[in-house]
Design a protein around this motif. Structure first.
Motif, PDB file in Angstrom:
ATOM      1  N   ALA A  64     -10.264  -6.819  13.696  1.00 18.65           N
ATOM      2  CA  ALA A  64      -8.777  -7.508  13.442  1.00 18.65           C
ATOM      3  C   ALA A  64      -8.835  -7.632  11.910  1.00 18.65           C
ATOM      4  O   ALA A  64      -7.564  -7.650  11.462  1.00 18.65           O
ATOM      5  N   ASP A  65      -9.932  -7.406  11.222  1.00 20.06           N
ATOM      6  CA  ASP A  65      -9.760  -7.390   9.764  1.00 20.06           C
ATOM      7  C   ASP A  65      -9.425  -6.053   9.059  1.00 20.06           C
ATOM      8  O   ASP A  65      -9.330  -5.908   7.937  1.00 20.06           O
ATOM      9  N   ALA A  66      -9.840  -4.932   9.768  1.00 19.89           N
ATOM     10  CA  ALA A  66      -9.565  -3.653   9.342  1.00 19.89           C
ATOM     11  C   ALA A  66      -8.035  -3.366   8.829  1.00 19.89           C
ATOM     12  O   ALA A  66      -7.298  -3.854   9.501  1.00 19.89           O
ATOM     13  N   ALA A  67      -8.127  -2.668   7.679  1.00 18.56           N
ATOM     14  CA  ALA A  67      -6.787  -2.557   7.160  1.00 18.56           C
ATOM     15  C   ALA A  67      -6.136  -1.425   7.777  1.00 18.56           C
ATOM     16  O   ALA A  67      -6.800  -0.436   8.323  1.00 18.56           O
ATOM     17  N   VAL A  68      -4.931  -1.300   7.869  1.00 16.76           N
ATOM     18  CA  VAL A  68      -4.023  -0.214   8.511  1.00 16.76           C
ATOM     19  C   VAL A  68      -3.215   0.530   7.633  1.00 16.76           C
ATOM     20  O   VAL A  68      -2.521  -0.066   6.873  1.00 16.76           O
ATOM     21  N   PRO A  69      -3.418   1.842   7.429  1.00 20.76           N
ATOM     22  CA  PRO A  69      -2.449   2.693   6.627  1.00 20.76           C
ATOM     23  C   PRO A  69      -0.931   2.513   6.963  1.00 20.76           C
ATOM     24  O   PRO A  69      -0.570   2.367   7.976  1.00 20.76           O
ATOM     25  N   TRP A  70      -0.140   2.536   5.855  1.00 20.48           N
ATOM     26  CA  TRP A  70       1.258   2.363   5.918  1.00 20.48           C
ATOM     27  C   TRP A  70       1.633   0.758   6.349  1.00 20.48           C
ATOM     28  O   TRP A  70       2.655   0.430   6.214  1.00 20.48           O
ATOM     29  N   VAL A  71       0.655   0.034   6.511  1.00 17.89           N
ATOM     30  CA  VAL A  71       0.983  -1.292   6.879  1.00 17.89           C
ATOM     31  C   VAL A  71       0.212  -2.315   5.770  1.00 17.89           C
ATOM     32  O   VAL A  71       0.823  -3.158   5.100  1.00 17.89           O
ATOM     33  N   ASP A  72      -1.217  -2.351   5.839  1.00 16.04           N
ATOM     34  CA  ASP A  72      -1.828  -3.133   4.734  1.00 16.04           C
ATOM     35  C   ASP A  72      -2.179  -2.397   3.399  1.00 16.04           C
ATOM     36  O   ASP A  72      -3.200  -1.991   3.322  1.00 16.04           O
ATOM     37  N   ASP A  73      -1.191  -1.819   2.861  1.00 22.19           N
ATOM     38  CA  ASP A  73      -1.416  -1.126   1.529  1.00 22.19           C
ATOM     39  C   ASP A  73       0.007  -1.081   0.821  1.00 22.19           C
ATOM     40  O   ASP A  73       1.109  -1.942   1.169  1.00 22.19           O
ATOM     41  N   PRO A  74       0.227  -0.380  -0.219  1.00 26.86           N
ATOM     42  CA  PRO A  74       1.658  -0.861  -1.049  1.00 26.86           C
ATOM     43  C   PRO A  74       2.901  -0.179  -0.598  1.00 26.86           C
ATOM     44  O   PRO A  74       3.817  -0.395  -1.041  1.00 26.86           O
ATOM     45  N   PHE A  75       2.785   0.646   0.643  1.00 28.53           N
ATOM     46  CA  PHE A  75       3.660   1.198   0.980  1.00 28.53           C
ATOM     47  C   PHE A  75       4.859   0.110   1.467  1.00 28.53           C
ATOM     48  O   PHE A  75       6.079   0.527   1.135  1.00 28.53           O
ATOM     49  N   GLY A  76       4.716  -0.725   2.259  1.00 31.61           N
ATOM     50  CA  GLY A  76       5.501  -1.768   2.540  1.00 31.61           C
ATOM     51  C   GLY A  76       6.058  -2.661   1.631  1.00 31.61           C
ATOM     52  O   GLY A  76       7.568  -2.879   1.514  1.00 31.61           O
ATOM     53  N   ARG A  77       5.323  -3.048   0.749  1.00 31.51           N
ATOM     54  CA  ARG A  77       5.782  -3.585  -0.552  1.00 31.51           C
ATOM     55  C   ARG A  77       6.849  -2.590  -1.278  1.00 31.51           C
ATOM     56  O   ARG A  77       7.870  -3.192  -1.722  1.00 31.51           O
ATOM     57  N   ALA A  78       6.671  -1.315  -1.438  1.00 31.08           N
ATOM     58  CA  ALA A  78       7.475  -0.469  -2.047  1.00 31.08           C
ATOM     59  C   ALA A  78       8.875  -0.342  -1.203  1.00 31.08           C
ATOM     60  O   ALA A  78       9.916  -0.041  -1.990  1.00 31.08           O
ATOM     61  N   VAL A  79       8.809  -0.405  -0.100  1.00 29.65           N
ATOM     62  CA  VAL A  79       9.728  -0.222   0.798  1.00 29.65           C
ATOM     63  C   VAL A  79      10.828  -1.473   0.641  1.00 29.65           C
ATOM     64  O   VAL A  79      12.139  -1.467   0.408  1.00 29.65           O
ATOM     65  N   ARG A  80      10.201  -2.608   0.583  1.00 30.77           N
ATOM     66  CA  ARG A  80      11.100  -3.632   0.257  1.00 30.77           C
ATOM     67  C   ARG A  80      11.417  -3.822  -1.094  1.00 30.77           C
ATOM     68  O   ARG A  80      12.760  -4.393  -1.143  1.00 30.77           O
ATOM     69  N   ALA A  81      10.953  -3.217  -1.901  1.00 26.98           N
ATOM     70  CA  ALA A  81      11.656  -3.376  -3.418  1.00 26.98           C
ATOM     71  C   ALA A  81      12.542  -2.167  -3.623  1.00 26.98           C
ATOM     72  O   ALA A  81      13.440  -2.138  -4.424  1.00 26.98           O
ATOM     73  N   GLY A  82      12.412  -1.166  -2.528  1.00 26.92           N
ATOM     74  CA  GLY A  82      13.301  -0.047  -2.668  1.00 26.92           C
ATOM     75  C   GLY A  82      13.019   0.968  -3.841  1.00 26.92           C
ATOM     76  O   GLY A  82      13.694   2.030  -4.162  1.00 26.92           O
ATOM     77  N   ARG A  83      11.497   1.003  -4.490  1.00 21.19           N
ATOM     78  CA  ARG A  83      11.225   1.863  -5.231  1.00 21.19           C
ATOM     79  C   ARG A  83       9.907   1.814  -5.439  1.00 21.19           C
ATOM     80  O   ARG A  83       9.094   1.110  -5.035  1.00 21.19           O
ATOM     81  N   GLY A  84       9.243   2.990  -6.185  1.00 22.77           N
ATOM     82  CA  GLY A  84       7.902   3.325  -6.277  1.00 22.77           C
ATOM     83  C   GLY A  84       7.369   2.869  -7.902  1.00 22.77           C
ATOM     84  O   GLY A  84       8.200   1.823  -8.378  1.00 22.77           O
ATOM     85  N   PRO A  85       6.711   3.510  -8.439  1.00 22.21           N
ATOM     86  CA  PRO A  85       5.922   4.852  -7.978  1.00 22.21           C
ATOM     87  C   PRO A  85       4.824   4.561  -6.839  1.00 22.21           C
ATOM     88  O   PRO A  85       4.236   3.398  -6.692  1.00 22.21           O
TER      89      PRO A  85
END
Length: 230
Positions: free
Chosen positions: A15-36
């Motif tokens: 349950a605590d294991a992090a999931v790629p594309w979910v528990d990483d900076p990608f979701g935050r970048a998508v919400r902000a609409g920008r990278g890097p």
């Protein structure tokens, strides 16, 4: 009946294991609409992720890709739809389309554009399996799972007979699988396998998956294949 202590520990760890594309900076970048944002390999090299382009309206090479979806007798499925620009553009031009993504921020952004999207893995059970007119694997999504032949076989199983699988490949000739992490200025996510294939390698994997080659083209520095389910 209570769970054994060892099983409780295993369940908690899962349950605590992090999931790629979910528990990483990608979701935050998508919400902000920008990278890097990058995919960081174990050797320290990085592959840039084009978050700003993915969050912008469909343009350039996108339009040629989506033009091949018009006139189909069945809807289009976008695997790993990201922020939803392709789904939104298809719907705006009268082509029924559905996106699928593991990232909740991507699904939210897609629906915010007026598109339709499911919060699922491409390997989960999906609607209308075997009846889609076209399936999209754009923006590097041929790398999902680190096994292009398996992903192409899965995609072929989603298509109606004679349906189109439209795949974006790396523009250069490459065939590699590496462990990577999604990395941004605010940290990095867990490691996971990711693949990169150029046109020749993608065609080899497509043949293994039972797909036939219909078309290959380049546009705006990007490379694509159209494959069919015989």
């Amino acid at each position: 009946m209570s769970l054994p202590a060892a099983l409780r520990a295993d369940t908690a760890d899962a349950a605590d294991a992090a999931v790629p594309w979910v528990d990483d900076p990608f979701g935050r970048a998508v919400r902000a609409g920008r990278g890097p944002l990058w995919l960081r390999r174990a050797d320290g090299s990085r592959l840039p992720l084009e978050v700003e382009r993915w969050c912008a309206p469909a343009a350039g090479a996108d339009l040629g890709l989506l033009a091949r979806c018009r006139g189909l007798s069945a809807p289009v499925l976008d695997l790993g739809c990201g922020p939803g620009r392709l789904v939104a553009e298809l719907l705006a031009t009268g082509v029924p389309a559905l996106g699928v993504d593991v990232c909740a921020a991507s699904v939210d952004r897609t629906t915010g554009l007026g598109g339709l999207a499911l919060h699922r893995s491409v390997f989960d059970r999906l609607p209308a399996e075997g009846r889609w007119g076209a399936v999209l694997l754009a923006d590097g999504n041929l790398g999902i799972g680190g096994d292009p032949a398996a992903l192409l076989a899965r995609s072929a199983g989603l298509l109606a007979p004679g349906g189109l699988l439209l795949v974006e490949t790396a523009p250069e000739e490459v065939d590699e699988v590496a462990d990577v992490r999604v990395e941004g200025l605010d940290g990095a996510g867990p490691p996971f396998p990711w693949a990169r294939c150029g046109p020749a390698a993608a065609l080899r994997h497509a043949r293994t998956a039972g797909l036939a080659h219909r078309e290959q083209w380049h546009s705006h520095g990007r490379s694509f294949l159209a494959l069919t389910r015989p």
